[in-house]
Write an enzyme that holds these catalytic residues in place. Sequence first.
Site, mmCIF file in Angstrom:
data_model
loop_
_atom_site.group_PDB
_atom_site.id
_atom_site.type_symbol
_atom_site.label_atom_id
_atom_site.label_comp_id
_atom_site.label_asym_id
_atom_site.label_seq_id
_atom_site.Cartn_x
_atom_site.Cartn_y
_atom_site.Cartn_z
ATOM 1 N N CYS B 88 0.818 -1.216 0.000
ATOM 2 C CA CYS B 88 0.000 0.000 0.000
ATOM 3 C C CYS B 88 0.848 1.261 0.000
ATOM 4 O O CYS B 88 0.313 2.372 -0.104
ATOM 5 C CB CYS B 88 -0.948 -0.011 1.187
ATOM 6 N N CYS B 207 -13.874 0.314 7.922
ATOM 7 C CA CYS B 207 -13.003 -0.246 6.878
ATOM 8 C C CYS B 207 -13.094 0.626 5.628
ATOM 9 O O CYS B 207 -14.192 1.012 5.225
ATOM 10 C CB CYS B 207 -13.452 -1.657 6.514
ATOM 11 N N LYS B 334 -11.100 6.439 4.032
ATOM 12 C CA LYS B 334 -12.502 6.198 4.390
ATOM 13 C C LYS B 334 -13.430 6.668 3.283
ATOM 14 O O LYS B 334 -14.405 5.992 2.963
ATOM 15 C CB LYS B 334 -12.855 6.960 5.675
ATOM 16 N N HIS B 338 -9.364 2.878 -1.690
ATOM 17 C CA HIS B 338 -7.924 2.585 -1.658
ATOM 18 C C HIS B 338 -7.469 1.834 -2.906
ATOM 19 O O HIS B 338 -7.223 0.639 -2.873
ATOM 20 C CB HIS B 338 -7.639 1.776 -0.390
#
Lengths: 390, 390
Positions: B88, B207, B334, B338
């Site tokens: 990431c 998540c 959020k 992602h």
Amino acid sequence: MLVGKIKDKVAIIGTGVTKFGEIWEKDAEDLLVEAVYEAVKEANVDLKKDVEAVWVGTQYHFTGMSGAIFSDPLKFFGKPVTRVENFCASGMDAIRNAAYAVAAGMYDIVIACGVEKILDYGGRGLPLTGLELHPVFGMPSPPAMFALCANRAFKVWGWTKEDLARVAVKNHYNGARHPKAHFRREITVEAALKAPIIAYPLGLYDCCAMSDGAAAVILTRPEIAKQYVGDNYATIKAIGMAVETLEPWYRPYESFLSFPANVKAAEAAYKEAGVTDPLKDLDFGIVHDCFTITELINYQDMKLCKPGEAASLIREGVTAINGEFPINPDGGLKCFGHPIGATGVRMTVELTRQVLGRAEGLQVKNAEAGFAHNLGGAYTVATVTIIGRP
Amino acid sequence: MLVGKIKDKVAIIGTGVTKFGEIWEKDAEDLLVEAVYEAVKEANVDLKKDVEAVWVGTQYHFTGMSGAIFSDPLKFFGKPVTRVENFCASGMDAIRNAAYAVAAGMYDIVIACGVEKILDYGGRGLPLTGLELHPVFGMPSPPAMFALCANRAFKVWGWTKEDLARVAVKNHYNGARHPKAHFRREITVEAALKAPIIAYPLGLYDCCAMSDGAAAVILTRPEIAKQYVGDNYATIKAIGMAVETLEPWYRPYESFLSFPANVKAAEAAYKEAGVTDPLKDLDFGIVHDCFTITELINYQDMKLCKPGEAASLIREGVTAINGEFPINPDGGLKCFGHPIGATGVRMTVELTRQVLGRAEGLQVKNAEAGFAHNLGGAYTVATVTIIGRP
């Protein structure tokens, strides 16, 4: 637009390389540890104390992803590790990025390495899993890609299957004498000609194998090099790199007789190093002979001869180990196989050791400076590294 | 052992970012082109004429491999393009490598970018396909990995599900006002508490989502920046990075209350930038809130407060958009989701635009300098970039 130079700003003080081959009893971590420990020992550096950052080249995600591919097996924690992926040029691009960080003065001592563990997973050539390229036409296999070039060269320049065989015979002669090579056996032109066809006109001995292996180099700046290894270091004279397309066959102007990425990477490297005539200014080369035809085209793209003349170079022994300009004194991919991320780093190890006069296999006479060359993808990406004495 | 500095040696003169979300009508190439064109326009540079090299961050091999992921869609041929993969943190590591090459004087103008096209392929979190880690135990999913931390923080520090919900509420408040965010809707603490559980105690709003997107920045040296954009540029004050293990749960001393990679990356960045008290020396931050618990632990690892105190920061509104030290003024992962390789680059775009006073969503008041933070893998790799005015 000015592209700068790292010429003589970066030194190689340590090199390590594993045996390449079908290494069933070791995994990627084992291979990486072996290569890195050898390099660290040669450089007289302490892995944990002295090394500040790492770059690792791997192509297959199943070999390992992220910096963890290095950090976990080497217990090298809390420092930067970058994974570089650039098809078959991954290893040399890892070195390129490491060299820039050293040249920028960010780090004193770094490691660039590459590893691939292919045979356990049956990886073959380019892993395009899930990548959808052309919506209608398929992607040729690597032998098919390069067979296009061979057929074209046969037609345009009159090269023959014997010329390809001569490349394999030369490289097997050299590789048979290298203790780390995958295939250590001489072959004859006759054997190569009789071998099963993989993709016409490329037969078994025209194609390199998939192998497992790892390699590592340790980089620093020349002023620091001396305190670790005295005068036993080489310096990077240039690193040239160019990326073209992943689908060259859809370019109307694609000749299949030259790889544009090669030409541009070589031009960039020669310019940076101040090389005007590679045959005179350099002493030998290591080229990406994934296929025998690739080696011949590389001669031309690297400006060792004019277009069409590469077959003469191999026929006349110019690139033989005792020739005017030895190519692949280590035996090349033909004998080492091609653990993708490791290959460019292994070439750089061989190049450095030749320049320092301590090649493991055949030593090129009076090797003061040479180049190593990676070609990856569908002739997509090329990297050319020139190394010499300080 | 001295780690050098690139402080104020590298300027950001252009930024581009696509809408993040479920972008079914565009592929990775479309997204990359959109982000790069926006950045090129903002920087007043000519992609073909001025840009000399590129770094692209992608994690998934199905998004694209090698430099060709950039060269083919952008028709950017004959120059170096490096693909960086570091879980990431891929995007921010791409920027780091690009910055070093600029600082080394190798190139005048380069692009660092990131892209991920996830939803077409159903990618979820870490793609460990084929990677065999522990021989017996499995690999937890990302929500399960971070749930371990949340449960531990609840037990040790008395944090609650309400504290996690407050992070989500804050970020949704900010993200609802950002035109490029995936989720543009405010939520309440009650809604977050009632949401379905993903991995206890993490519910749906704890998540981040998987999304598609791309982002790009254009780097040069400050002395060159002026001729392209006048005073409209920011400079990189530091980039810190650290890699730990891919399997932290097997370390006997793992606390699950702090991520060692975070701490070391932050320390490196603060040292390079000369930051001693981030709350005073910087004005705001962008942290990797892949989960709400991650954002809270990041506060502590980034030294915005002492261990255990992060919940107080969110309760007291310190990190709200009008608080003392706004965190994730853009809405964070959020709200943006992602797209792995794109995230770190998007954060750097947001950071740069905030510092230049032209944020697309909520503008932080008096934002002169701030940080962006990426955390990747199983708390494996962290990168912290500090950007400010020249």
